[in-house]
Design a protein around this motif. Structure first.
Motif, short mmCIF file in Angstrom:
data_model
loop_
_atom_site.label_atom_id
_atom_site.label_comp_id
_atom_site.label_asym_id
_atom_site.label_seq_id
_atom_site.Cartn_x
_atom_site.Cartn_y
_atom_site.Cartn_z
N GLN A 9 9.17 17.59 88.72
CA GLN A 9 8.28 16.84 87.85
C GLN A 9 7.12 17.75 87.48
OE1 GLN A 9 6.31 13.22 89.31
NE2 GLN A 9 6.96 12.25 87.40
N VAL A 10 6.84 17.84 86.20
CA VAL A 10 5.81 18.77 85.73
C VAL A 10 4.81 18.02 84.85
CG1 VAL A 10 7.33 20.78 85.79
CG2 VAL A 10 7.22 19.41 83.72
N PRO A 11 3.59 18.51 84.75
CA PRO A 11 2.67 17.89 83.79
C PRO A 11 3.17 18.17 82.38
CG PRO A 11 1.65 19.81 84.83
CD PRO A 11 2.97 19.61 85.49
N ASP A 12 2.96 17.23 81.51
CA ASP A 12 3.34 17.42 80.11
C ASP A 12 2.47 18.55 79.56
OD1 ASP A 12 3.98 17.30 77.49
OD2 ASP A 12 3.82 15.11 77.33
N THR A 13 3.03 19.74 79.49
CA THR A 13 2.19 20.92 79.18
C THR A 13 1.61 20.87 77.78
OG1 THR A 13 4.20 22.09 78.62
CG2 THR A 13 3.23 22.57 80.77
N THR A 14 2.14 19.98 76.95
CA THR A 14 1.51 19.86 75.64
C THR A 14 0.13 19.22 75.79
OG1 THR A 14 2.61 17.73 75.32
CG2 THR A 14 3.68 19.66 74.37
N GLN A 15 -0.14 18.64 76.99
CA GLN A 15 -1.42 17.96 77.20
C GLN A 15 -2.36 18.71 78.14
OE1 GLN A 15 -0.88 13.95 78.55
NE2 GLN A 15 0.70 13.51 77.08
N VAL A 16 -1.80 19.65 78.92
CA VAL A 16 -2.62 20.29 79.96
C VAL A 16 -3.68 21.20 79.35
CG1 VAL A 16 -2.61 21.88 81.90
CG2 VAL A 16 -0.83 20.18 81.69
N LYS A 17 -4.89 21.10 79.91
CA LYS A 17 -5.95 22.00 79.47
C LYS A 17 -6.46 22.75 80.69
CE LYS A 17 -7.52 18.72 76.07
NZ LYS A 17 -7.24 17.46 76.76
N ILE A 18 -7.11 23.87 80.42
CA ILE A 18 -7.74 24.60 81.53
C ILE A 18 -9.24 24.42 81.44
CG2 ILE A 18 -8.17 26.91 82.46
CD1 ILE A 18 -5.32 27.61 81.72
N ALA A 28 -6.08 15.55 85.28
CA ALA A 28 -6.45 14.14 85.19
C ALA A 28 -6.00 13.57 83.85
CB ALA A 28 -7.95 14.00 85.35
N GLY A 29 -5.37 12.44 83.91
CA GLY A 29 -4.97 11.76 82.68
C GLY A 29 -3.77 12.37 81.98
N VAL A 30 -3.20 13.42 82.58
CA VAL A 30 -2.06 14.06 81.93
C VAL A 30 -0.78 13.42 82.47
CG1 VAL A 30 -0.82 16.22 81.64
CG2 VAL A 30 -3.30 16.21 81.62
N GLU A 31 0.08 13.06 81.56
CA GLU A 31 1.34 12.43 81.95
C GLU A 31 2.25 13.43 82.64
OE1 GLU A 31 2.35 9.39 82.06
OE2 GLU A 31 0.32 8.92 81.39
N SER A 32 3.03 12.94 83.59
CA SER A 32 4.04 13.79 84.20
C SER A 32 5.39 13.50 83.53
CB SER A 32 4.16 13.49 85.69
OG SER A 32 3.02 13.98 86.34
N ILE A 33 6.15 14.55 83.38
CA ILE A 33 7.49 14.39 82.81
C ILE A 33 8.47 15.16 83.68
CG2 ILE A 33 6.67 14.11 80.43
CD1 ILE A 33 7.42 17.06 79.97
N CYS A 34 9.75 14.92 83.45
CA CYS A 34 10.75 15.72 84.14
C CYS A 34 10.86 17.04 83.36
CB CYS A 34 12.08 14.98 84.16
SG CYS A 34 13.35 15.88 85.06
N ASN A 35 10.85 18.14 84.08
CA ASN A 35 11.00 19.45 83.43
C ASN A 35 12.21 19.41 82.48
OD1 ASN A 35 10.72 22.23 82.99
ND2 ASN A 35 12.21 22.69 84.61
N PRO A 36 12.00 19.70 81.19
CA PRO A 36 13.08 19.54 80.21
C PRO A 36 14.37 20.30 80.56
CG PRO A 36 10.99 20.04 79.13
CD PRO A 36 10.74 20.13 80.59
N ALA A 177 28.71 27.52 93.83
CA ALA A 177 27.90 28.38 92.98
C ALA A 177 26.61 27.67 92.59
CB ALA A 177 28.68 28.73 91.72
N LEU A 178 25.61 28.47 92.22
CA LEU A 178 24.37 27.91 91.70
C LEU A 178 24.18 28.40 90.27
CD1 LEU A 178 20.98 27.31 93.18
CD2 LEU A 178 21.09 28.78 91.16
N LEU A 179 23.96 27.45 89.37
CA LEU A 179 23.70 27.80 87.97
C LEU A 179 22.23 27.54 87.66
CD1 LEU A 179 26.58 25.87 86.11
CD2 LEU A 179 26.79 27.93 87.51
N THR A 180 21.65 28.40 86.82
CA THR A 180 20.39 27.99 86.18
C THR A 180 20.70 27.93 84.69
OG1 THR A 180 19.35 30.12 85.65
CG2 THR A 180 19.10 29.31 87.92
N VAL A 181 20.21 26.87 84.04
CA VAL A 181 20.72 26.58 82.71
C VAL A 181 19.65 26.67 81.62
CG1 VAL A 181 22.55 25.12 83.67
CG2 VAL A 181 20.39 24.08 82.94
N GLU A 182 20.13 27.04 80.44
CA GLU A 182 19.29 27.13 79.24
C GLU A 182 19.31 25.77 78.52
OE1 GLU A 182 17.59 29.66 78.02
OE2 GLU A 182 18.41 31.49 78.89
N LEU A 183 18.32 25.56 77.67
CA LEU A 183 18.24 24.27 76.96
C LEU A 183 19.45 24.02 76.07
CD1 LEU A 183 14.48 24.06 75.91
CD2 LEU A 183 15.64 22.80 77.74
#
Ligand SMILES: Cc1cc2nc3c(=O)[nH]c(=O)nc-3n(C[C@H](O)[C@H](O)[C@H](O)COP(=O)(O)OP(=O)(O)OC[C@H]3O[C@@H](n4cnc5c(N)ncnc54)[C@H](O)[C@@H]3O)c2cc1C
Ligand SMILES: Cc1cc2nc3c(=O)[nH]c(=O)nc-3n(C[C@H](O)[C@H](O)[C@H](O)COP(=O)(O)OP(=O)(O)OC[C@H]3O[C@@H](n4cnc5c(N)ncnc54)[C@H](O)[C@@H]3O)c2cc1C
Lengths: 283, 434
Positions: A9-18, A28-36, A177-183
């Motif tokens: 679960q990751v913060p919606d990076t379109t909303q994250v600020k530094i 704070a106030g940033v929605e969490s989403i499942c990593n796409p 086996a372990l796969l890591t996958v592209e979008l």
């Protein structure tokens, strides 16, 4: 076939600020989403299970709120969800994270042996792309990264197409086996209503450090040789110059041209000295 | 979907979730659909809520970690011209103690989510991210459930509650509500201005999580029929301004122009100075009043909240009416299910309950208020101008005798509009709200 998908679960990076003063993420106030990428991983697992028979278990290590990301994965067709949550896991870097996941996969292996583990290529917040390979290493599984197509699973082998520098490669590896996958591996389905309802009702298994065994000093902060030293935002780009057109358009054009010639004279001289228009477009 | 439910509710706003809580509390098998990613995701951020009605649904709401922004201890009413204005307010310590939570502000995104979570804990199946696109009906036209936008998305239920808000394509599709006319809705825009909590405390003279609401009337909406509001949140201020949708078309004004001007008003600007704009949203409000309320029930269905055009404009209590109507709809359904009869006749009790409650009584009381404002634009034009003239004249100390000033004010007021018009205004204003 038992397939495990690892999700984060990751913060919606379109909303994250530094925060410019403390240089830390303002969550704070940033929605969490499942990593796409991980939704793609779950979908891939469900497709394999649908095609060859079997089931998918999703695992995440995270705080109790990660529950909602797990439910989303259940709605896509995963059969079970496990939340690895324990104070002992806090502060994990990629080494400790992959160790923790490996302990969980080991535990699953004891009852329902796992043939395939699927991870996203990377998490959109941490971005290291290390967790999957780390997990494959702990488990000593065949490691197939940057997968863009799963071609076949047969006779204890999996054949995939993977993205490599300058092209693609088709490769066959032994299971487990372990796969890591592209979008682009596969689009993610829109859950049917019955599946969505199942995901909302299903119980999520929560496991802590004691439940999955392992060496306590490899968990969390203690098991993390790396630490984040500093987070900072790159300096913002200055805005472009605005030429007001309201008043006197001749003057505006003149202003624009003179600014342009001053600043871009080097580019312009190059453009003018070349003989074709192709070159100009490259600038 | 094969599984059947007793009640299907469309929309997890204050109306739908109130109904869901009451139903689940009585052991009724309830499914609640919300099109937003989560309840509240699609809703206007920030607003005033009312503790008494919430307590009728969740008596222990204060212990359930209700995400309150500020507890309101003072209500202000401003009447503004372009340059200045009058301020009338009432503050009372009782609203910080004995009558705490009488009125409070919330962020709707957080509140709706919290509220739906309470419903879920009571046993409601809350299904987010799912749009209800149509209703199921049997041969006789009786509503038998809902159709969602997902595969295998039909769900049968003995009763369906429409609580889908003012902008309801479902209402139009099913014909349960007349199509909304522009003059029956207001278009409101809201901006949230970020300010440290201490600054909000200081500017409004409050502390300890208390706050102030301000309703604003007058020449702030470009002469249209509209209002503004200004609410304190924990660490921000909500500014909101809106006007009749038909007026927007006639006056050719843009909502964002109104709010920009509002922010620069001399009474508003110092309160929000230095604040960053956090968000900007636009939404409709039903303001057609009593005469636009659709039939509230039929065979197998009920309508509650904004979807039923329940909004009492002068008191901006939309969510209160939504909660109350949702509650009464649920109470009606519980009895109808016990009787095993969810026909129109059996659900007629909802109409009765509503008629006897403050919901329809208030709607009826203010029946004429919308048309009154619509036909008396002088409230937004000549009147605030005359009032400003009067205010300035009375406060300016310049050697002119007070009697002379009164004459001046009176003359100016008559220049703005005729005496007869003032009388008419008073008379019809009184009739509209009496
Ligand atoms: C140098 C460094 C120091 C860090 N220090 C800290 C720290 O002190 N404290 C702290 O809290 N965090 C810390 N982090 C963050 C934390 O290590 C990472 O978020 C986590 O290990 C996953 O790494 P990632 O986000 O780069 O994911 P990636 O490796 O990019 O993720 C790839 C894939 O691995 C899987 N995956 C990743 N994380 C999980 C998970 N949690 N559960 C299940 N599957 C998963 C998913 O399939 C994902 O798509 C640190 C990160 C770095 C790079
Ligand atoms: C700018 C502004 C300020 C306001 N301020 C206040 C205030 O301070 N105090 C107050 O009491 N009232 C206020 N109101 C009014 C108040 O917001 C509404 O009256 C109240 O929200 C009505 O509640 P409801 O449950 O009927 O509808 P809503 O709150 O609109 O909820 C309807 C829900 O249904 C969902 N939905 C709609 N269609 C579907 C579908 N087909 N399928 C699934 N889900 C669907 C929506 O996403 C939404 O979540 C304000 C309104 C505006 C516009």
């Amino acid at each position: 076939m038992h397939i495990v998908a690892c999700i984060k679960q990751v913060p919606d990076t379109t909303q994250v600020k530094i925060d410019p003063e403390t240089n830390t993420l303002v969550r704070a106030g940033v929605e969490s989403i499942c990593n796409p990428y991980d939704l793609v991983a779950v979908e891939a697992g469900v497709r394999v299970a649908e095609k060859y028979g079997g089931k998918v278990t999703v695992i995440t290590m995270g705080p109790p709120q990660a529950d909602s990301a797990l439910r989303q994965c259940l709605s896509l067709g995963a059969s079970e969800a496990i939340l690895l949550s324990d104070r002992a896991f806090a502060g994990s870097d990629t080494l400790a994270t992959s160790y923790t996941l490996a302990q969980a996969v080991n535990k699953l292996n004891a009852t329902e042996p796992v043939s395939l583990v699927i991870c996203g290529k990377q998490a959109i917040d941490g971005d290291t792309a290390q967790t999957g390979p780390g997990l494959a290493t702990w488990m000593d599984y065949t490691q197939l990264t940057y997968v863009v197509e799963i071609i076949e699973v047969a006779d204890g082998f999996i054949t995939v197409k993977r993205e490599v520098e300058g092209g693609t490669e088709v490769i066959r590896g032994k299971l487990p086996a372990l796969l890591t996958v592209e979008l682009e591996l596969n689009p993610v389905r829109y859950a049917t209503l019955p599946e969505l309802v199942r995901s909302l009702r299903q119980e999520i298994k929560v496991l802590g450090a004691k439940d999955i065994g392992g060496e306590p000093e490899r968990y969390g902060l203690k098991g993390s040789p790396t630490s984040v030293k500093q987070i900072f935002a790159p300096p913002p780009h200055g805005g472009g110059k605005v030429f007001e057109t309201a008043s006197d358009s001749d003057k505006v054009i003149e202003d624009f041209l003179s600014t342009f010639f001053e600043k871009e004279s080097s580019i312009l001289s190059e453009v003018l000295s070349s003989d074709g228009s192709d070159h100009a477009q490259e600038q | 979907m094969k599984e059947a439910f007793d009640v299907a509710i469309v929309g997890a706003g204050p109306a739908g979730t109130s109904a869901a809580c009451i139903l689940a509390g009585a052991g009724v098998k309830t499914i609640l659909f919300e099109r937003g990613e989560y309840p509240g995701a699609k809703n206007m951020s920030g607003g005033v809520l009312y503790g008494q009605e919430l307590a009728r649904v969740l008596p222990d709401f204060a212990e359930r970690k209700l995400p309150i922004e500020r507890n309101i201890i003072e209500s202000r009413l401003w009447y503004l011209s372009k340059e200045g204005g009058y301020n009338l307010g009432y503050r009372d310590a009782i609203f910080a103690t004995e009558r705490k939570h009488n009125v409070f502000t919330v962020g709707r995104a957080r509140f709706d989510r919290w509220y739906a979570e309470q419903a879920r804990q009571k046993g409601v199946l809350v299904v987010p991210g799912t749009v209800v696109v149509d209703l199921l009906r049997d041969g006789s036209g009786r509503v038998t459930g809902v159709v969602t936008g997902r595969a295998e998305g039909e769900v049968t239920a003995q009763v369906t509650l429409l609580a889908d808000g003012v902008n309801s394509p479902l209402a139009a599709l099913t014909g349960f509500r007349r199509e909304v006319k522009p003059e029956h809705v207001a278009l409101a825009v809201k901006e949230v201005i970020d300010l440290p909590a201490e600054v909000v405390d200081q500017r409004f003279g409050v502390s300890g999580g208390n706050g102030v609401t301000t309703e604003v009337l007058g020449d702030i909406v470009g002469g249209m029929n509209g209002v503004g509001v200004l609410y304190t949140n924990s660490a921000s201020i909500s500014l909101c301004i809106g006007a009749n949708l038909a007026d927007f078309a006639t006056f050719k004004l843009k909502p964002y122009e109104l709010i920009e001007e509002f922010k620069q008003h001399p009474m508003v600007a110092p309160l929000i100075a230095g604040g960053k704009s956090l968000e900007y949203v636009a939404h409709w409000l039903p303001e057609g009043g009593y005469d636009t309320i659709p039939r509230l029930y039929g065979d197998g269905y009920l309508i509650a909240g904004d979807s039923a055009m329940l909004f009492n404009a002068p008191h901006r209590e939309g969510s209160n009416l939504a909660m109350a109507s949702g509650r009464m709809a649920a109470e009606t359904v519980i009895e109808a299910l016990e009787r095993g009869d969810c026909s129109r006749k059996s659900l007629a009790d909802y109409g009765e309950r509503m008629a006897q409650s403050f919901v329809l009584q208030d709607m009826k009381k203010y029946r004429g208020f919308g048309p009154f404002l619509h036909h008396h634009k002088e409230i937004f034009n000549e009147l605030p101008r005359a009032a400003t003239f009067a205010g300035r004249e009375m406060i300016t100390v310049n050697g002119v005798s007070k009697r002379e000033k009164q004459k001046l004010i009176f003359r100016n007021a008559r220049k703005e509009t005729s005496l007869l018009k003032y009388l008419k205004l008073l008379w019809s204003g009184w009739r509209a709200v009496k």
